[in-house]
Design an enzyme around this catalytic site. Structure first.
Site, PDB file in Angstrom:
ATOM      1  N   THR A 150       0.874  -1.198   0.000  1.00  0.00           N
ATOM      2  CA  THR A 150       0.000   0.000   0.000  1.00  0.00           C
ATOM      3  C   THR A 150       0.904   1.240   0.000  1.00  0.00           C
ATOM      4  O   THR A 150       1.372   1.640  -1.061  1.00  0.00           O
ATOM      5  CB  THR A 150      -0.975   0.026   1.193  1.00  0.00           C
ATOM      6  OG1 THR A 150      -0.246  -0.159   2.407  1.00  0.00           O
ATOM      7  CG2 THR A 150      -2.017  -1.053   1.054  1.00  0.00           C
ATOM      8  N   LYS A 176       4.100  -7.025   3.871  1.00  0.00           N
ATOM      9  CA  LYS A 176       3.898  -5.627   3.554  1.00  0.00           C
ATOM     10  C   LYS A 176       3.526  -4.923   4.857  1.00  0.00           C
ATOM     11  O   LYS A 176       3.073  -5.544   5.818  1.00  0.00           O
ATOM     12  CB  LYS A 176       2.808  -5.441   2.493  1.00  0.00           C
ATOM     13  CG  LYS A 176       1.412  -5.854   2.878  1.00  0.00           C
ATOM     14  CD  LYS A 176       0.599  -4.927   3.708  1.00  0.00           C
ATOM     15  CE  LYS A 176       0.549  -3.551   3.129  1.00  0.00           C
ATOM     16  NZ  LYS A 176      -0.296  -2.664   4.021  1.00  0.00           N
ATOM     17  N   THR A 187       2.042  -8.394  12.265  1.00  0.00           N
ATOM     18  CA  THR A 187       1.852  -7.099  11.645  1.00  0.00           C
ATOM     19  C   THR A 187       1.353  -7.179  10.230  1.00  0.00           C
ATOM     20  O   THR A 187       1.922  -7.865   9.409  1.00  0.00           O
ATOM     21  CB  THR A 187       3.135  -6.303  11.599  1.00  0.00           C
ATOM     22  OG1 THR A 187       2.777  -4.981  11.239  1.00  0.00           O
ATOM     23  CG2 THR A 187       4.112  -6.809  10.589  1.00  0.00           C
ATOM     24  N   ASN A 394       0.397  10.915   5.969  1.00  0.00           N
ATOM     25  CA  ASN A 394      -0.841  10.616   6.683  1.00  0.00           C
ATOM     26  C   ASN A 394      -1.830  11.763   6.741  1.00  0.00           C
ATOM     27  O   ASN A 394      -2.997  11.559   7.052  1.00  0.00           O
ATOM     28  CB  ASN A 394      -0.514  10.090   8.078  1.00  0.00           C
ATOM     29  CG  ASN A 394      -0.033   8.669   7.985  1.00  0.00           C
ATOM     30  OD1 ASN A 394      -0.787   7.799   7.576  1.00  0.00           O
ATOM     31  ND2 ASN A 394       1.234   8.436   8.316  1.00  0.00           N
TER      32      ASN A 394
END
Lengths: 399, 399
Positions: A150, A176, A187, A394
């Site tokens: 991503t 990933k 994770t 973000n």
């Protein structure tokens, strides 16, 4: 002594595995749908997010792992299929069924994983078209590592060979993860294939143990994802004598599996959103291992430590403040080293060359060693610095 | 009904208090040493950092509060006097003694507080010179709020009047705090004066209760400081009939004290390092109050939520992921509002005007309301967005 070595390879390197990837138009012009396929049903072990808002595929995958057998893993990126209600569950099941039909598999042997934006439904026509393009003969194996990304900047793969009772066993891993990384179990997405012959319950125990000191010890931003999963498939095609508990072979295989998990975990930390540096924190001299790991993770997760390291500032005060924040015992005798330079002895500052250490903090890997002198246990955690780029990614990666 | 109102004032507004500040050369050309003085010995209540690496003055102040009586608080900024070993403790005691001598007080009635860089010793010659310049008659009362700042951009003060049994009682508060803010008890330095007459044990109980829903519910960066402290001095000079437990007066005074603490806490959150917005998260419908507060704090502390709000992105996925991360129960029926706009009903996305909500997220105060529909309890937390400026401040504010 364990005989193992890293080799060039990918998730399809272990005998009897293939992989493929395609562009299902979920992302713009990038691979976004990946497949791992075993020639034969494989023992499967898994660990899952502890987030109470779990993605739709998580329950489906728990059922696959409970069954103990998997032959394929299908993964899409771009859309997490999380917070998608009954429709999301239906879509995950439909993906499982379509993949099983395409490769003539038992649907309950197909794991389904998703990663990406929360709250959007999977466009099932695109998924169906994508699945129809996947093939066991494409040889497009490296595409898988790319298809699952991503906000990651790089693919994350590792392959090892280890000798088990005279046979060469291969263990390959791919993962990933870049943001929403603070696993409370595992994770993001991590997939490990091996041609080792090993019983499923043993594999599961091994994975559950290893997770605690590897994937669970990394943090990028303190946020635990809704989609975290690590799956291991062992298909037995190396034809080794089955690995039994508490044998030398068991130790050898576990060592390599742990190294694979640790390598993957470190790759995620190093590729944390906006990161310029990998941070490794080693805590020793703790009264128990759990405290050591907790303290290591607290240091590596502290925004103040992360920004100091971004600024190449040997700000040990923030490090020991982080220790004190979670230590359940007094810490009057901390010995602290940053990049190998002693900065604190008996919890008291010592003179060090600030400029020289600041120079060392510009390296790509920063190591912090904290000896609490209060026991014999140790723990390690990995993370990354907190940068302008993290904020940019973000603040701009819109929902 | 409680009769109270906010008034213009400062920490010296309650009867019988004075304050002063001076430049002790700890900072460059800024006030850095502050004093609060009561004409008479006052009941004192306090709460302290839970960080195991506590600053040198913390133990000294715990002893003052254990004694129940204080007449003065002396505060320096720039240097935290934390991780300074025996020399740090000696210096804190010496500061206490020098102040007591200067104003002819009992040394055990003098609280000492420090904030700033960890690991540096206080220059006692400068402290001594600074103390010699302090006076009860300077009338330099507003300087106190300025003298205690570090990376704060603004002073933080609030004053209220409340009627207690026919008398006007004044409650004034002042605090500092901008980074290393994630109080696990109290945040940074907070000082409250009042001329109310109230017994010390009652005052302490009241403060301990109030702290849980005010100072302990703010977070800037998830790091709990070594120096956190909140002290309340009540000197009885309002000449009210003593406040007794479970009376109307008790409720009135507690209400005002809670408002003062909440106002101060919100001021710290709004002035968080690099912050452009204050974030308020209200969690309702929780099975217990502790869960509600924990979830509210998790949301407001999430780096992903904080950056999304900086970017004016109504990224509700990150909000409910934060809920799921700490909820100890299932959350299938979340109702989520951002700036009053419904974005999630029964834990399922609803249509909303993305552009319009993004516009609303550019306001200086962002409110998130999450109803878990799983009980009757509620909790609120305050924080701020995570910005480029936060990274800059903490990468460049060198140790």
């Amino acid at each position: 002594m364990t005989k193992f070595k890293a080799i060039k390879g990918n998730i399809a390197s272990p005998k009897g595995f293939t992989a493929d990837a395609t562009h299902a138009e979920l992302k713009f012009q990038k691979l976004d749908l990946g497949l791992i396929l075993s020639d034969v049903p494989a023992a499967v072990a898994g660990v899952f997010t502890t987030n109470k808002v779990a993605a739709a595929p998580i329950d489906l995958d728990k059922a696959v792992v409970a069954g103990g057998v998997a032959q394929a893993i299908i993964v899409n990126s771009a859309i997490a299929n999380a917070v998608t209600g009954d429709e999301g569950i239906t879509n995950a099941k439909k993906t499982q069924r379509l993949l099983a039909e395409k490769f003539d598999l038992n649907p309950s042997h197909v794991a389904v994983c998703s990663t990406g934006v929360i709250g959007k439904q999977l466009p099932m026509d695109k998924i169906a078209l994508g699945i129809s393009k996947l093939s066991a003969e494409n040889g497009h194996t490296n595409g898988f590592a790319e298809a699952i990304l991503t906000t990651d900047l790089v693919t994350k793969e590792v392959t090892y060979e280890v000798e088990i009772a005279g046979k060469t066993v291969t263990v390959a891993g791919v993962c990933k993860g870049s943001g929403m990384i603070h696993p409370n179990m595992a994770t993001m997405l991590g997939f490990i294939t091996t041609d080792a012959k090993i019983a499923q319950p043993l594999l599961q125990n091994m994975l559950s143990e290893i997770i605690e000191t590897t994937f669970n010890q990394i943090t990028v931003d303190g946020d635990t994802s809704t989609n975290d999963i690590v799956l291991v498939m062992a298909n037995g095609q190396a034809d080794n004598a089955e690995i039994l508990v508490d044998t030398e072979d068991y130790q050898a295989f576990k060592t390599v599996l742990a190294i694979v998990c640790q390598d993957l975990a470190k790759k995620i930390a190093a590729d944390g959103e906006g990161a310029t540096k990998l941070i490794e924190v080693n805590v020793t001299g703790a009264p128990d291992e759990l405290s050591a790991r907790l303290i290591a993770k607290q240091i590596v997760g502290s925004s103040l430590v992360k920004t100091a390291i971004f600024g190449a500032d040997p700000n040990w005060g923030r490090v020991i403040s982080a220790i004190g924040q979670v230590a359940a015992f007094d810490v009057p005798d901390i010995e602290l080293e940053i990049q190998g330079d002693l900065v604190l002895l008996h919890s008291t500052p010592v003179d060090f060359d600030q400029a020289e250490l600041s120079e060392k903090l510009k390296e790509k890997i920063v190591v912090i060693d904290a000896d609490l002198n209060n026991g014999t246990q140790s723990g390690t955690a990995w993370g990354c610095d907190l940068t302008y780029k993290y904020v940019e990614i973000n603040a701009l990666y819109h929902s």
